[in-house]
Scaffold this motif. Sequence first.
Motif, PDB file in Angstrom:
ATOM      1  N   ALA A 276      33.171 -25.135 -81.596  1.00 33.99           N
ATOM      2  CA  ALA A 276      33.134 -24.208 -82.737  1.00 33.99           C
ATOM      3  C   ALA A 276      34.295 -24.438 -83.709  1.00 33.99           C
ATOM      4  CB  ALA A 276      33.159 -22.766 -82.233  1.00 33.99           C
ATOM      5  N   VAL A 277      35.428 -24.935 -83.211  1.00 37.30           N
ATOM      6  CA  VAL A 277      36.574 -25.146 -84.120  1.00 37.30           C
ATOM      7  C   VAL A 277      36.685 -26.612 -84.574  1.00 37.30           C
ATOM      8  CG1 VAL A 277      37.953 -23.227 -83.213  1.00 37.30           C
ATOM      9  CG2 VAL A 277      38.218 -25.520 -82.217  1.00 37.30           C
ATOM     10  N   MET A 278      35.862 -27.486 -83.988  1.00 39.45           N
ATOM     11  CA  MET A 278      35.956 -28.904 -84.380  1.00 39.45           C
ATOM     12  C   MET A 278      35.388 -29.122 -85.780  1.00 39.45           C
ATOM     13  SD  MET A 278      34.955 -30.702 -80.749  1.00 39.45           S
ATOM     14  CE  MET A 278      34.582 -32.332 -81.348  1.00 39.45           C
ATOM     15  N   LYS A 279      36.048 -30.008 -86.525  1.00 35.94           N
ATOM     16  CA  LYS A 279      35.513 -30.406 -87.833  1.00 35.94           C
ATOM     17  C   LYS A 279      34.388 -31.419 -87.560  1.00 35.94           C
ATOM     18  CE  LYS A 279      39.743 -31.826 -88.692  1.00 35.94           C
ATOM     19  NZ  LYS A 279      40.858 -32.509 -89.287  1.00 35.94           N
ATOM     20  N   PRO A 280      33.534 -31.670 -88.546  1.00 37.55           N
ATOM     21  CA  PRO A 280      32.427 -32.616 -88.297  1.00 37.55           C
ATOM     22  C   PRO A 280      32.916 -33.980 -87.805  1.00 37.55           C
ATOM     23  CG  PRO A 280      32.138 -31.494 -90.394  1.00 37.55           C
ATOM     24  CD  PRO A 280      33.478 -31.075 -89.886  1.00 37.55           C
ATOM     25  N   ASP A 281      34.119 -34.382 -88.234  1.00 46.86           N
ATOM     26  CA  ASP A 281      34.600 -35.696 -87.790  1.00 46.86           C
ATOM     27  C   ASP A 281      35.664 -35.605 -86.685  1.00 46.86           C
ATOM     28  OD1 ASP A 281      36.494 -34.559 -89.375  1.00 46.86           O
ATOM     29  OD2 ASP A 281      37.037 -36.414 -90.436  1.00 46.86           O
ATOM     30  N   SER A 282      35.898 -34.398 -86.148  1.00 43.80           N
ATOM     31  CA  SER A 282      36.855 -34.291 -85.019  1.00 43.80           C
ATOM     32  C   SER A 282      36.250 -34.939 -83.791  1.00 43.80           C
ATOM     33  CB  SER A 282      37.134 -32.824 -84.659  1.00 43.80           C
ATOM     34  OG  SER A 282      37.734 -32.128 -85.689  1.00 43.80           O
ATOM     35  N   GLU A 283      37.130 -35.397 -82.922  1.00 42.17           N
ATOM     36  CA  GLU A 283      36.658 -35.952 -81.649  1.00 42.17           C
ATOM     37  C   GLU A 283      37.137 -35.067 -80.518  1.00 42.17           C
ATOM     38  OE1 GLU A 283      36.438 -40.273 -80.366  1.00 42.17           O
ATOM     39  OE2 GLU A 283      38.134 -40.247 -81.748  1.00 42.17           O
ATOM     40  N   LEU A 284      36.338 -34.985 -79.467  1.00 40.07           N
ATOM     41  CA  LEU A 284      36.815 -34.364 -78.228  1.00 40.07           C
ATOM     42  C   LEU A 284      36.811 -35.465 -77.170  1.00 40.07           C
ATOM     43  CD1 LEU A 284      37.486 -32.148 -76.152  1.00 40.07           C
ATOM     44  CD2 LEU A 284      35.042 -31.645 -76.034  1.00 40.07           C
ATOM     45  N   CYS A 285      37.994 -35.772 -76.639  1.00 36.12           N
ATOM     46  CA  CYS A 285      38.095 -36.823 -75.615  1.00 36.12           C
ATOM     47  C   CYS A 285      38.334 -36.182 -74.254  1.00 36.12           C
ATOM     48  CB  CYS A 285      39.227 -37.788 -75.954  1.00 36.12           C
ATOM     49  SG  CYS A 285      38.844 -38.780 -77.392  1.00 36.12           S
ATOM     50  N   ILE A 286      37.425 -36.443 -73.349  1.00 36.59           N
ATOM     51  CA  ILE A 286      37.509 -35.862 -71.998  1.00 36.59           C
ATOM     52  C   ILE A 286      37.820 -36.981 -71.012  1.00 36.59           C
ATOM     53  CG2 ILE A 286      36.179 -34.738 -70.171  1.00 36.59           C
ATOM     54  CD1 ILE A 286      34.486 -33.429 -72.416  1.00 36.59           C
ATOM     55  N   LEU A 287      38.895 -36.783 -70.250  1.00 36.68           N
ATOM     56  CA  LEU A 287      39.253 -37.767 -69.224  1.00 36.68           C
ATOM     57  C   LEU A 287      39.066 -37.107 -67.864  1.00 36.68           C
ATOM     58  CD1 LEU A 287      40.561 -40.650 -68.974  1.00 36.68           C
ATOM     59  CD2 LEU A 287      42.697 -39.453 -68.530  1.00 36.68           C
ATOM     60  N   GLU A 288      38.197 -37.666 -67.051  1.00 38.22           N
ATOM     61  CA  GLU A 288      37.925 -37.077 -65.744  1.00 38.22           C
ATOM     62  C   GLU A 288      37.770 -38.160 -64.683  1.00 38.22           C
ATOM     63  OE1 GLU A 288      37.709 -34.175 -64.199  1.00 38.22           O
ATOM     64  OE2 GLU A 288      38.259 -33.020 -65.964  1.00 38.22           O
ATOM     65  N   THR A 289      37.929 -37.758 -63.425  1.00 32.74           N
ATOM     66  CA  THR A 289      37.575 -38.652 -62.314  1.00 32.74           C
ATOM     67  C   THR A 289      36.294 -38.102 -61.688  1.00 32.74           C
ATOM     68  OG1 THR A 289      39.197 -37.372 -61.077  1.00 32.74           O
ATOM     69  CG2 THR A 289      39.830 -39.588 -61.654  1.00 32.74           C
ATOM     70  N   PHE A 290      35.183 -38.766 -61.966  1.00 31.71           N
ATOM     71  CA  PHE A 290      33.890 -38.355 -61.403  1.00 31.71           C
ATOM     72  C   PHE A 290      33.662 -39.119 -60.101  1.00 31.71           C
ATOM     73  CE2 PHE A 290      33.218 -38.103 -66.087  1.00 31.71           C
ATOM     74  CZ  PHE A 290      33.084 -36.724 -66.171  1.00 31.71           C
ATOM     75  N   TRP A 291      33.155 -38.419 -59.081  1.00 32.96           N
ATOM     76  CA  TRP A 291      33.036 -39.127 -57.793  1.00 32.96           C
ATOM     77  C   TRP A 291      31.973 -40.220 -57.847  1.00 32.96           C
ATOM     78  CZ3 TRP A 291      28.620 -39.198 -54.921  1.00 32.96           C
ATOM     79  CH2 TRP A 291      27.723 -38.152 -55.029  1.00 32.96           C
ATOM     80  N   ASP A 292      30.966 -40.037 -58.710  1.00 35.38           N
ATOM     81  CA  ASP A 292      29.899 -41.045 -58.763  1.00 35.38           C
ATOM     82  C   ASP A 292      30.273 -42.250 -59.614  1.00 35.38           C
ATOM     83  OD1 ASP A 292      29.745 -39.066 -60.943  1.00 35.38           O
ATOM     84  OD2 ASP A 292      28.137 -40.353 -61.677  1.00 35.38           O
ATOM     85  N   ARG A 293      31.411 -42.178 -60.326  1.00 37.14           N
ATOM     86  CA  ARG A 293      31.805 -43.297 -61.187  1.00 37.14           C
ATOM     87  C   ARG A 293      32.936 -44.124 -60.566  1.00 37.14           C
ATOM     88  NH1 ARG A 293      30.538 -42.752 -66.788  1.00 37.14           N
ATOM     89  NH2 ARG A 293      28.646 -41.521 -66.984  1.00 37.14           N
ATOM     90  N   GLN A 294      33.260 -43.860 -59.311  1.00 34.29           N
ATOM     91  CA  GLN A 294      34.365 -44.595 -58.696  1.00 34.29           C
ATOM     92  C   GLN A 294      33.926 -46.015 -58.358  1.00 34.29           C
ATOM     93  OE1 GLN A 294      37.512 -43.285 -58.557  1.00 34.29           O
ATOM     94  NE2 GLN A 294      36.401 -41.774 -59.793  1.00 34.29           N
ATOM     95  N   PRO A 295      34.746 -47.007 -58.716  1.00 29.04           N
ATOM     96  CA  PRO A 295      34.339 -48.379 -58.415  1.00 29.04           C
ATOM     97  C   PRO A 295      34.396 -48.690 -56.920  1.00 29.04           C
ATOM     98  CG  PRO A 295      36.519 -48.346 -59.467  1.00 29.04           C
ATOM     99  CD  PRO A 295      35.993 -46.937 -59.495  1.00 29.04           C
TER     100      PRO A 295
END
Length: 357
Positions: A276-295
């Motif tokens: 709701a507060v992001m501008k049309p060109d704002s980015e939201l960067c999410i950094l997570e450790t997902f268990w299904d994405r572990q190499p």
Amino acid sequence: MSFYRSPLSISAFDAKFEAQKIAFAPISFQVARCLLKFNLLQIISDHGENGCQLPTLAQHSELSEYAVGVLIDMGLSMGLLYLKDEAYVLDKIGHFLLHDDMAKTNLNFTHDVCYQGLFELEASLLEGKPKGLKSLGDWPTIYPGLSQLPEEIKKSWFEFDHYYSDHAFESLLPLIFQEKPKHIVDVGGNTGKWALACTGFDNQVQVTIMDLPGQLNVAMENAANAGVAERVHAFVTDLLDEQKPFCEQGDLYWMSQFLDCFSESEILSILKRAAAVMKPDSELCILETFWDRQPFEAGAFCVNATSLYFTAIANGNSRMYHSKTLLKLISQAGLFVDEDIDNIGLGHTLLRCKRKP
Ligand SMILES: C[S@@+](CC[C@H](N)C(=O)[O-])C[C@H]1O[C@@H](n2cnc3c(N)ncnc32)[C@H](O)[C@@H]1O
């Protein structure tokens, strides 16, 4: 993910042994910790391939021969040591327990933060509340208490938290500054490590940290000590309170190891407020450790084990998620994933999101 998709290839005889290892796991854990704490693995390692006999070990340690004996014999059973005649020699698993900083960080976190509280896992699962948190203090979740934890416990918590994010930060900075953001909003910015990394990387960028008051005090002190107080700003909030305002005007919103601190409905609410507060060109960067994405399977093991810390200690209702869960919530919040990058740092995934047009 190439693991968890077929039955283990193991004989019934060996499987029965594995079941016994689980039955005695808390004992093995405490033995490993004491072998490290009383320097026994180090002394054995110092004796190299010839190893070290019990009386010599006891002489070098503050423990009695009896105490050293029970520890090192269990060390044999755990595959940390092997016998060469009467001498105990360090084996490969013992070597990594002694020298691998990830094992050390995980072990200290498990002992100092989780061990006592995990006795309450059963009640936590039934009630959806972190019933083990009372072993550390009297708070509804661990987060308001972070800055008040006893020193040793605080050290283990922060070393655990920072160990994983620190490994990711270096390779992330060029990615995050790709679009040259002027104002970064670090949601759940903790001690300000990311804010300081950003101000160090770009000498113009302004960073606002949104966090609970206790953590923000620490972050602002760190910013002042680093000489960047005029570029790091505090935005005190409680993101569980939907009535509280969300920081506006960010070019880039940053959520690192943050959304896993919340339940699915709380995540959706936070993401909607961010969108709701992001501008049309704002980015939201999410950094997570997902268990299904572990190499590697070892990564999935650590990530899934960490979920139970959230259950019994941290808040009772969050976890390390499967990536599909978060992707669904991102879409429901009115955002889309522009870029999805795996294998950052130690098994992190970066999701670069934008507002849906
Ligand atoms: C696991 S730490 C992540 C720290 C950091 N972003 C990193 O990558 O290492 C989670 C952070 O979220 C903050 N946090 C947790 N619950 C919060 C809430 N209800 N409102 C605001 N911040 C919160 C905590 O204080 C903590 O700083």
